[in-house]
Design an enzyme around this catalytic site. Sequence first.
Site, PDB file in Angstrom:
ATOM      1  N   GLU A 392       0.846  -1.202   0.000  1.00 35.93           N
ATOM      2  CA  GLU A 392       0.000   0.000   0.000  1.00 35.93           C
ATOM      3  C   GLU A 392       0.885   1.256   0.000  1.00 35.93           C
ATOM      4  O   GLU A 392       0.496   2.303  -0.511  1.00 35.93           O
ATOM      5  CB  GLU A 392      -0.940  -0.001   1.217  1.00 35.93           C
ATOM      6  N   HIS A 421       7.212 -27.409   1.605  1.00 31.85           N
ATOM      7  CA  HIS A 421       6.381 -28.475   1.054  1.00 31.85           C
ATOM      8  C   HIS A 421       5.241 -27.898   0.236  1.00 31.85           C
ATOM      9  O   HIS A 421       4.225 -28.542   0.024  1.00 31.85           O
ATOM     10  CB  HIS A 421       5.861 -29.351   2.199  1.00 31.85           C
ATOM     11  N   LYS A 526     -13.179   1.686  -3.536  1.00 32.05           N
ATOM     12  CA  LYS A 526     -14.251   2.005  -2.586  1.00 32.05           C
ATOM     13  C   LYS A 526     -15.367   2.763  -3.289  1.00 32.05           C
ATOM     14  O   LYS A 526     -16.544   2.517  -3.070  1.00 32.05           O
ATOM     15  CB  LYS A 526     -13.706   2.877  -1.446  1.00 32.05           C
TER      16      LYS A 526
HETATM   17  O1  LIG Z   1      -8.914   2.499   9.689  1.00 27.56           O
HETATM   18  P1  LIG Z   1      -9.861   2.746   8.577  1.00 27.56           P
HETATM   19  O2  LIG Z   1     -10.074   4.201   8.326  1.00 27.56           O
HETATM   20  O3  LIG Z   1     -11.158   2.028   8.790  1.00 27.56           O
HETATM   21  O4  LIG Z   1      -9.203   2.205   7.259  1.00 27.56           O
HETATM   22  C1  LIG Z   1      -8.886   0.843   7.094  1.00 27.56           C
HETATM   23  C2  LIG Z   1      -7.910   0.657   5.973  1.00 27.56           C
HETATM   24  O5  LIG Z   1      -8.443   1.171   4.770  1.00 27.56           O
HETATM   25  C3  LIG Z   1      -7.418   1.795   4.020  1.00 27.56           C
HETATM   26  O6  LIG Z   1      -7.622   3.159   4.083  1.00 27.56           O
HETATM   27  C4  LIG Z   1      -7.454   1.394   2.606  1.00 27.56           C
HETATM   28  O7  LIG Z   1      -7.373   0.023   2.489  1.00 27.56           O
HETATM   29  C5  LIG Z   1      -6.134   1.394   4.732  1.00 27.56           C
HETATM   30  O8  LIG Z   1      -5.106   2.239   4.458  1.00 27.56           O
HETATM   31  C6  LIG Z   1      -6.598   1.367   6.123  1.00 27.56           C
HETATM   32  O9  LIG Z   1      -5.697   0.727   6.963  1.00 27.56           O
END
Ligand SMILES: O=P(O)(O)OC[C@H]1O[C@](O)(CO)[C@@H](O)[C@@H]1O
Length: 613
Positions: A392, A421, A526
């Site tokens: 990330e 394995h 998202k």
């Molecule tokens: O802690 P939050 O805001 O729920 O985000 C969870 C995760 O989602 C992200 O923003 C994107 O995957 C991560 O960087 C983060 O750790």
Amino acid sequence: MASLSGLYSSSPSLKPSKNLSFKALPALSRDSFSFPHTSRPTNLPLTLSSARSVARDISHADSKKELLKDPDALWKRYLDWFYQQKELGLYLDISRVGFTDEFVAEMEPRFQAAFKAMEDLEKGSIANPDEGRMVGHYWLRNSKLAPKPTLKTLIENTLDSICAFSDDIISGKIKPPSSPEGRFTQILSVGIGGSALGPQFVAEALAPDNPPLKIRFIDNTDPAGIDHQIAQLGPELASTLVIVISKSGGTPETRNGLLEVQKAFREAGLNFAKQGVAITQENSLLDNTARIEGWLARFPMYDWVGGRTSIMSAVGLLPAALQGINVREMLTGAALMDEATRTTSIKNNPAALLAMCWYWASNGVGSKDMVVLPYKDSLLLFSRYLQQLVMESLGKEFDLDGNTVNQGLTVYGNKGSTDQHAYIQQLRDGVHNFFATFIEVLRDRPPGHDWELEPGVTCGDYLFGMLQGTRSALYANGRESISVTIEEVTPRSVGALIALYERAVGLYASIVNINAYHQPGVEAGKKAAAEVLALQKRVLSVLNEATCKDPVEPLTLEEIADRCHAPEEIEMIYKIIAHMSANDRVLIAEGNCGSPRSIKVYLGECNVDDLYA
Ligand SMILES: O=P(O)(O)OC[C@H]1O[C@](O)(CO)[C@@H](O)[C@@H]1O
């Protein structure tokens, strides 16, 4: 064949030929951080950079064969580059990575720039320019570094309140309202990504066999997974502390997990608020919910700590403390490693050494994957934890100057010798697209528990033998590896390992000129998910209207798509309908779901108020 000393020394007369060495990269300067591979070709059979990489591989293979024939030279290289942090009992061996002295010299200016950028970051510069944020995870383990006294106080007070709250929960001073046991026995942690991976890794690595509270995780919006966790708790739901973790306080998966858990509490006749704890930023949706509903406790997350580096904030520390893990020791280990990785001498800085090896091994463009192999069951989740921290942070489309770079470094792994394995066959003999990192733990068992299962040999000796054997076998076949050794898995050494990789990722990001601290790509997924759910509501509204007609008007997919004003979304509409009908929802699909053109759809009942609109 190139001579051994020519490949591994800077002796001018024995330098490797230009096209077999790293020399093919342009001259490096602070201002010339752009790379020859800024947009990596994907479809050409043998590009300039891949040709160089192949040539380099051949050169490595040759040099390694030479080194293998000359154990003295290999031993010398081992000693030359061996790093140890005595206080932490942490060692780093990079002798099985084939970088040359020339390469190290060429990287020097980039590293000096990276060290300066890191120094500025620690002083509170806006190191995450896209989000206009400071990056302060290093302050969490040394609050004196925080750029403002208010932040220092906040960090210290939060740590004190985490420890005090955990003590009160463990001792039973704070009790669950309706548990026959009279004290909390379980933790249910609800969170995802950086709000889950750190606590999961720490629990697996450090929780004692019989912790004061056992921990489980809901880290997804999979209803069956959530049901499983709740079912496993059974009557102990009454003595479960639910910790909801979300920096932003608005992550849908986490919100869903919370709503599902609250429903389970209602159905069991329990008062969720008396057992709920929130870890989130002040005034986030989650924070406001917890405040308004009067949850048992709230702990802060900070704007200046990223999710993937939040393990030393309340996110990682509260669950750890509740399991009886010494969190102050974790912080000490991290602080000591931070100190060790501040030195501006590459050779004496283990994080810089890691970053340099990653760069060498993957050509600075992620052309090889990093396979992380801890030979210790309790470190099983380290590779999964690193996957987010590294991928990330480094997986970025653009560099800091806006050039398209499609950077990254793929991380995967499980544990040794188990993986021997599974996929080590391919690592040894198959496609050469990786470098390995062995994590070795010297102490096999607590003192006094070991025994010899055959004369002179323990079970742990086998594990040791498997690690060393795999390292040698990979090297003999031209595959590079790094070895990180710790003496024992303790809160201190785990804290140090985390800090080592956090710093290595930060330095690597600097030398390839990217922002390690944002994640724009995740937002795209998202947003797209939210659009799918919005489309689902439009589909339901259109179907509702057709269902409310007399007689009911079943609709084809084309008709639904037209009435949703989204003909281009017909495939997604088909998937929405197939998913809903597989789950016995209000919707009725006549025809064969496997043959989309035959489907006609309406709802089981007309909803006059059209709740879906
Ligand atoms: O802690 P939050 O805001 O729920 O985000 C969870 C995760 O989602 C992200 O923003 C994107 O995957 C991560 O960087 C983060 O750790």
